[in-house]
Design a protein around this motif. Sequence first.
Motif, short mmCIF file in Angstrom:
data_model
loop_
_atom_site.label_atom_id
_atom_site.label_comp_id
_atom_site.label_asym_id
_atom_site.label_seq_id
_atom_site.Cartn_x
_atom_site.Cartn_y
_atom_site.Cartn_z
N ASN A 1 -5.55 -0.13 6.58
CA ASN A 1 -6.78 0.30 7.27
C ASN A 1 -7.34 1.61 6.72
OD1 ASN A 1 -8.61 -0.64 9.34
ND2 ASN A 1 -8.05 1.17 10.53
N VAL A 2 -7.05 1.89 5.46
CA VAL A 2 -7.60 3.06 4.77
C VAL A 2 -8.73 2.59 3.86
CG1 VAL A 2 -7.10 4.95 3.16
CG2 VAL A 2 -5.42 4.28 4.88
N THR A 3 -9.79 3.39 3.75
CA THR A 3 -10.94 2.97 2.95
C THR A 3 -11.25 3.95 1.83
OG1 THR A 3 -12.54 4.11 4.42
CG2 THR A 3 -12.00 1.80 4.91
N PHE A 4 -11.94 3.41 0.83
CA PHE A 4 -12.48 4.17 -0.30
C PHE A 4 -13.99 3.96 -0.24
CE2 PHE A 4 -14.06 4.45 -4.62
CZ PHE A 4 -13.37 5.50 -5.19
N ASN A 5 -14.75 5.06 -0.26
CA ASN A 5 -16.20 5.00 -0.07
C ASN A 5 -16.88 5.92 -1.07
OD1 ASN A 5 -15.93 3.98 3.10
ND2 ASN A 5 -14.48 5.61 2.59
N ALA A 6 -17.55 5.39 -2.07
CA ALA A 6 -18.13 6.26 -3.09
C ALA A 6 -19.31 5.60 -3.77
CB ALA A 6 -17.09 6.63 -4.13
N PHE A 7 -20.33 6.40 -4.07
CA PHE A 7 -21.39 5.97 -4.97
C PHE A 7 -20.90 6.19 -6.40
CE2 PHE A 7 -23.81 6.52 -1.11
CZ PHE A 7 -24.68 5.45 -1.17
N ILE A 8 -21.07 5.17 -7.22
CA ILE A 8 -20.60 5.20 -8.60
C ILE A 8 -21.77 5.42 -9.54
CG2 ILE A 8 -19.34 3.92 -10.39
CD1 ILE A 8 -17.70 4.54 -7.85
N TYR A 9 -21.61 6.35 -10.48
CA TYR A 9 -22.60 6.55 -11.54
C TYR A 9 -21.99 6.01 -12.84
CZ TYR A 9 -25.72 8.83 -14.89
OH TYR A 9 -26.59 9.08 -15.91
N PHE B 1 0.85 -1.18 0.00
CA PHE B 1 0.00 0.00 0.00
C PHE B 1 0.89 1.23 0.00
CE2 PHE B 1 0.60 -1.44 4.39
CZ PHE B 1 1.14 -0.32 4.98
N ASP B 2 0.27 2.36 -0.27
CA ASP B 2 0.97 3.64 -0.19
C ASP B 2 0.69 4.24 1.19
OD1 ASP B 2 1.86 6.26 -0.31
OD2 ASP B 2 1.22 6.55 -2.39
N PRO B 3 1.69 4.37 2.06
CA PRO B 3 1.45 4.87 3.42
C PRO B 3 0.96 6.32 3.46
CG PRO B 3 3.80 4.68 2.99
CD PRO B 3 3.11 4.02 1.83
N THR C 1 -8.30 8.58 3.40
CA THR C 1 -9.65 8.18 2.99
C THR C 1 -9.99 8.69 1.59
OG1 THR C 1 -10.41 8.18 5.28
CG2 THR C 1 -12.10 8.31 3.58
N ASN C 2 -10.46 7.77 0.74
CA ASN C 2 -10.92 8.03 -0.62
C ASN C 2 -9.81 8.38 -1.61
OD1 ASN C 2 -13.55 7.49 0.17
ND2 ASN C 2 -14.05 9.64 0.55
N ASP C 3 -8.55 8.20 -1.20
CA ASP C 3 -7.46 8.29 -2.18
C ASP C 3 -7.47 7.04 -3.06
OD1 ASP C 3 -6.62 10.75 -1.30
OD2 ASP C 3 -4.97 9.98 -0.07
N ASP C 4 -6.58 6.99 -4.03
CA ASP C 4 -6.58 5.90 -5.02
C ASP C 4 -5.94 4.62 -4.45
OD1 ASP C 4 -7.72 7.71 -6.72
OD2 ASP C 4 -5.90 8.07 -7.90
#
Length: 234
Positions: free
Chosen positions: A125-133, A86-88, A92-95
């Motif tokens: 322990n980093v998350t990505f959280n998004a609604f996708i269209y 991972f990239d330290p 949150t919500n980074d790539d």
Amino acid sequence: MLQLVSSVATVIVATSLLSMCAQGVQGAQVKADVNVPKCPSTTSFMYDSGIPKNDPSCPKTEVTMCYTQNKLKIDFTAYDETNFYFDPKHKTNDDIWAYEVVEAFIYKGTDDPQTYFEYEASPNNVTFNAFIYNPSRTRASGSPFDHAYVEDPIGDGFEVNTVLDKKNKVWKSHNVIPLGIFNGESPKGSVWRMNFFRTVTSPKKYPDQQLCGWKNTKAANFHITKAFGTVAFV
């Protein structure tokens, strides 16, 4: 008089049969790829299929699920991990998807969705959280593809706890997603569409990735919604 008694008896028998049928339907499990019980009971399943082609080297990933009135609990166990890459610097919500993650795509309903929720967790322990269209349902070139991020997941009731066991080449991510973001509280009896994925890479291999998943999209692209499986809350 006899005719009246006969008619009443017929109504009583018919009502009883209807009641029995209704009870049978209510008690029956909904047909789906996975039936998710109410916590503290859980259901678990594994996947190790390569995407888009079968890849015998795809490491196993286990998903364990249950629900409460207002929460969906999803635990990922990523086996045969060698890099924990991972990239330290990521927040949150980074790539984080460009490195190693576990993923859940979630849609309340049974259609092939154009809009759905993408959730990811990294070994850090980093998350990505998004609604996708995704109106093309395939992330087609030239078609719109957009995100609406959940900017404060912890404040909104999300939970994540990721533990690395490097000695045994395993990492586990315990996740809670509030059902309110789907207007999906008290989901018992409903069927949703979901898919689950894992990306694998290393410092030497990056930015190339090994793509693994539950339901094969048959393309190097997770955003093909007709491939989503069915998940019933029972």
